[in-house]
Design a protein around this motif. Structure first.
Motif, PDB file in Angstrom:
ATOM      1  N   GLN A 135      42.624  -6.356-128.724  1.00 21.66           N
ATOM      2  CA  GLN A 135      43.703  -5.398-128.924  1.00 21.66           C
ATOM      3  C   GLN A 135      45.066  -6.068-128.694  1.00 21.66           C
ATOM      4  O   GLN A 135      46.023  -5.797-129.417  1.00 21.66           O
ATOM      5  CB  GLN A 135      43.500  -4.215-127.967  1.00 21.66           C
ATOM      6  N   LYS A 136      45.108  -6.966-127.724  1.00 23.76           N
ATOM      7  CA  LYS A 136      46.369  -7.672-127.470  1.00 23.76           C
ATOM      8  C   LYS A 136      46.763  -8.521-128.683  1.00 23.76           C
ATOM      9  O   LYS A 136      47.926  -8.548-129.077  1.00 23.76           O
ATOM     10  CB  LYS A 136      46.227  -8.580-126.251  1.00 23.76           C
ATOM     11  N   GLU A 154      46.001   4.165-132.400  1.00 20.35           N
ATOM     12  CA  GLU A 154      45.442   4.113-131.052  1.00 20.35           C
ATOM     13  C   GLU A 154      45.700   2.769-130.371  1.00 20.35           C
ATOM     14  O   GLU A 154      44.770   2.034-130.028  1.00 20.35           O
ATOM     15  CB  GLU A 154      43.941   4.415-131.096  1.00 20.35           C
ATOM     16  N   THR A 156      46.645   1.872-127.441  1.00 19.28           N
ATOM     17  CA  THR A 156      46.332   1.584-126.041  1.00 19.28           C
ATOM     18  C   THR A 156      44.834   1.460-125.772  1.00 19.28           C
ATOM     19  O   THR A 156      44.436   1.214-124.647  1.00 19.28           O
ATOM     20  CB  THR A 156      46.924   2.670-125.118  1.00 19.28           C
ATOM     21  N   LEU A 159      43.135  -1.239-123.352  1.00 18.77           N
ATOM     22  CA  LEU A 159      44.102  -1.994-122.546  1.00 18.77           C
ATOM     23  C   LEU A 159      44.076  -1.516-121.095  1.00 18.77           C
ATOM     24  O   LEU A 159      43.962  -0.313-120.832  1.00 18.77           O
ATOM     25  CB  LEU A 159      45.520  -1.799-123.095  1.00 18.77           C
ATOM     26  N   GLN A 164      49.117  -1.686-120.691  1.00 22.00           N
ATOM     27  CA  GLN A 164      49.609  -0.455-121.331  1.00 22.00           C
ATOM     28  C   GLN A 164      51.082  -0.249-121.014  1.00 22.00           C
ATOM     29  O   GLN A 164      51.873   0.108-121.876  1.00 22.00           O
ATOM     30  CB  GLN A 164      48.830   0.756-120.808  1.00 22.00           C
ATOM     31  N   HIS A 165      51.412  -0.489-119.759  1.00 22.87           N
ATOM     32  CA  HIS A 165      52.785  -0.323-119.320  1.00 22.87           C
ATOM     33  C   HIS A 165      53.707  -1.271-120.093  1.00 22.87           C
ATOM     34  O   HIS A 165      54.762  -0.882-120.586  1.00 22.87           O
ATOM     35  CB  HIS A 165      52.829  -0.615-117.817  1.00 22.87           C
ATOM     36  N   PHE A 167      53.113  -2.624-122.931  1.00 21.11           N
ATOM     37  CA  PHE A 167      53.145  -2.186-124.334  1.00 21.11           C
ATOM     38  C   PHE A 167      54.185  -1.075-124.527  1.00 21.11           C
ATOM     39  O   PHE A 167      54.981  -1.116-125.471  1.00 21.11           O
ATOM     40  CB  PHE A 167      51.755  -1.710-124.757  1.00 21.11           C
ATOM     41  N   LEU A 168      54.180  -0.102-123.620  1.00 18.40           N
ATOM     42  CA  LEU A 168      55.153   0.995-123.747  1.00 18.40           C
ATOM     43  C   LEU A 168      56.584   0.457-123.649  1.00 18.40           C
ATOM     44  O   LEU A 168      57.475   0.920-124.359  1.00 18.40           O
ATOM     45  CB  LEU A 168      54.903   2.062-122.676  1.00 18.40           C
ATOM     46  N   SER A 185      47.304   8.818-131.083  1.00 23.28           N
ATOM     47  CA  SER A 185      46.608   8.869-129.795  1.00 23.28           C
ATOM     48  C   SER A 185      45.811  10.159-129.729  1.00 23.28           C
ATOM     49  O   SER A 185      46.007  11.076-130.524  1.00 23.28           O
ATOM     50  CB  SER A 185      47.622   8.828-128.656  1.00 23.28           C
ATOM     51  N   GLU A 190      49.684   9.828-123.217  1.00 21.55           N
ATOM     52  CA  GLU A 190      49.844   8.429-123.602  1.00 21.55           C
ATOM     53  C   GLU A 190      51.143   8.176-124.358  1.00 21.55           C
ATOM     54  O   GLU A 190      51.656   7.067-124.339  1.00 21.55           O
ATOM     55  CB  GLU A 190      48.675   8.005-124.486  1.00 21.55           C
TER      56      GLU A 190
END
Ligand SMILES: Nc1ncnc2c1ncn2[C@@H]1O[C@H](COP(=O)(O)OP(=O)(O)OP(=O)(O)O)[C@@H](O)[C@H]1O
Ligand SMILES: [Mg+2]
Lengths: 309, 266
Positions: A135-136, A154, A156, A159, A164-165, A167-168, A185, A190
């Protein structure tokens, strides 16, 4: 400004199975749009249509002002597939270099910086990566060429919370730079921190599009006041937006729907010792849409019966 | 080189090397038997081979002059097994162009790249053709060397003519598997079609020669355009090879048109 995405009556049937029906959607430049819905709602179907992976049964759409069939438009989009497939002995770094080349070139430093940020190891053969690490790689390839429009299905999934943090934070930076994001999502939680608006889709239909700020304002929140002496109940009855009022001696609890202004002003006439206000539960609103849709579904079904076949 | 071509070639590098080694081993093994056979005329000569049933001899391409260099090379290497190895190799490469990545899901990201879908198919076909050409060139050099080493006495241009035919036959079947894969998005149907056309085509061309009822079918068999010209004996059958190459191009166009109008990964 022209919309980044505009669809009219966009419909996709897989044979006789409905994937998406009559979607009218507009995504504005510079916004983060959360696309929410339960499993099988039609989120991935919408996204694949926007990227010309699948073709609509009927309806119209434009992405960044053109038809997504135009390859040049796709070069201005960053896409993270919902079911990202990475395999083989090829190293993630080589694959990213290939994708970067096709999209017109990305500096090595930019890829390395993103990899470091997400703690992704690009020297591992892709077939050996764990789900989260794949995913990364997917996120890196979506963000690396600084596209005008990011479509993340989707993002996240898989992760860990720290990533996730991060990413946001990346999404916020994209928005700060004036670029646009569509992310899907299952849960509002999320996306609510980064999204400007959310669209809720269910059983192939768009049920609602809401401003997150407005949603928050509308949200029901529980409030408790503790006063230094018992307060009269009458003072708090019939205040706008106040519901489920309970007054027990010096303690008052209620839920507020919308602005808490009237309640605060009423409470200010007494001595407040302690105040508890829970975060608005947007998830509850979100679930309301799901159940409202159930009724609508039933209405559709009834209408369907009356229509001549 | 276009990005998708070099990427495909890189991805298939190992498989191309394996095929080259496999086909090379086949050539080496069979050509190494030749000195033994040419020295045992009574065992493998015309008379001995006459003992096989006629239909079976037809299927093996006649087996005439088996103890001569050209007859051996033709009957053992270039008649059935050589072409079939190339056909399978090409069909596998053809499937790797569209059907396999579609089944595994990696094609989804590829079609969202700023590359026209038609170009995507064309570039994957170019990679297939180049990869197959690489296998053909390497195995040709080997066949030439071995043929000289064991003393078949066949001129190099004749070996080149036969090897070119094998390559074009492979290219045709590669394009066929690419076209079916591009239309269906799955490997199974592509392999099935290649299998039926290859086996059916071969039988029709070889046995049909002596069966009036099916001899007209030979015209649609791809093997006809390779075997009928007897390249090892007569050199390049240019017209036939042009037909094979043209058919591969037609299949490429079919693949492009089919892929361009389809949903991916459904
Ligand atoms: N290839 C397909 N063939 C047939 N039906 C399909 C196909 N893909 C999706 N569907 C159907 O279309 C509907 C919408 O699917 P879609 O994948 O868009 O949902 P989603 O919102 O992305 O769900 P999830 O949250 O599970 O990813 C579902 O009913 C699904 O069964
Ligand atoms: Mg999905």
């Amino acid at each position: 400004m022209t919309a980044v995405v505009r669809t009219e009556g966009l419909t996709k049937f897989y044979g006789r199975r409905r994937g998406l029906e009559d979607l009218d959607l507009e995504i504005r430049p510079g916004e983060v749009f959360g696309y929410l819905g339960p499993n099988g709602a039609g989120k991935t179907t919408t996204i694949r249509l926007l990227l010309d992976v699948i073709r609509p049964t009927r309806g119209r759409m434009s992405v960044l002002g053109s038809d997504p069939r135009d390859p040049a438009v796709r070069g201005r989009i960053g896409y993270l597939p919902g079911e990202l497939a990475l395999e083989g002995r090829e190293k993630a770094g080589e694959y990213l270099a290939f994708l970067a080349g096709v999209r017109g070139g990305v500096s090595r430093d930019r890829i390395a910086a993103l990899a470091e940020r997400l703690e992704a190891d690009l020297s591992v053969p892709m077939g050996k990566l764990s789900k989260g690490n794949k995913q990364k790689v997917g996120l890196i390839q979506a963000f690396m060429h600084e596209p005008e429009f990011l479509i993340l299905d989707e993002p996240t999934g898989g992760l860990d919370p720290l990533v996730q943090h991060e990413f946001l934070a990346m999404v916020r930076e994209v928005r700060a730079a004036g670029r646009t994001v569509l992310m899907s999502s299952h849960v509002l939680a999320e996306v609510e921190d980064v999204a400007d608006r959310v669209g809720i889709v269910r059983q192939g239909r768009l049920v609602a599009v809401e401003d997150v700020a407005a949603l928050r304002e509308k949200a029901v929140r529980r409030v408790e006041f503790h006063f230094d002496a018992p307060v009269p109940r009458e003072e708090f009855e019939d205040l706008p937006g106040v519901r489920d009022l309970r007054v027990e001696g010096a303690n008052l609890s209620c839920t507020i729907d919308g602005r808490p202004d009237a309640l605060i002003k009423a409470a200010a006439r007494f001595t407040v010792v302690h105040l508890v206000s829970a975060e608005p539960d947007l998830e509850e609103i979100f679930l309301t849409y799901y159940s409202e849709e159930n009724e609508e579904e039933a209405r559709h079904a009834r209408a369907g019966v009356q229509e001549p076949a | 080189m276009p990005a998708l071509v070099s990427k495909s070639l890189r991805d298939h590098r190992r498989s191309l090397i394996r095929w080259t080694i496999g086909i090379g081993a086949f050539f080496t093994l069979y050509l190494s038997f030749y000195p033994n056979i040419s020295q045992n005329q009574e065992l493998y000569g015309e008379a001995a081979l006459k003992k096989f049933p006629g239909a079976m001899r037809d299927l093996m391409g006649g087996l005439e002059g088996f103890t001569t260099g050209v007859g051996y090379l033709h009957g053992v290497v270039y008649q059935l097994f050589g072409p079939m190895l190339f056909v399978v190799c090409a069909a596998v490469l053809g499937n790797q162009a569209i059907a396999r990545p579609e089944e595994s899901g990696t094609l989804e990201l590829t079609v969202t790249l700023p590359i026209d879908r038609r170009r995507l198919v064309a570039e994957r076909f170019a990679a297939l053709a180049l990869g197959l050409l690489g296998v053909a060139v390497a195995t040709f050099l080997l066949a030439w060397g071995l043929s000289a080493a064991v003393g078949t006495g066949v001129a190099v241009d004749r070996i080149l003519a036969a090897h070119t035919g094998v390559f074009l036959l492979g290219l045709f079947f590669g394009a066929l598997s690419l076209a079916v894969g591009a239309a269906a998005g799955r490997r199974g149907p592509a392999m099935a079609v290649v299998g039926v056309v290859a086996v059916g085509g071969y039988i029709v061309e070889t046995m049909g020669r002596n069966v009036d009822a099916v001899s007209w079918l030979r015209w649609v068999s791809p093997f006809h355009y390779y075997l009928d010209g007897r390249p090892l004996y007569q050199g390049f059958p240019v017209g036939d090879y042009v037909v094979l190459a043209g058919a591969a191009v037609v299949l490429l166009v079919v693949a492009i048109l089919a892929f361009d109008r389809r949903d991916i990964g459904v």
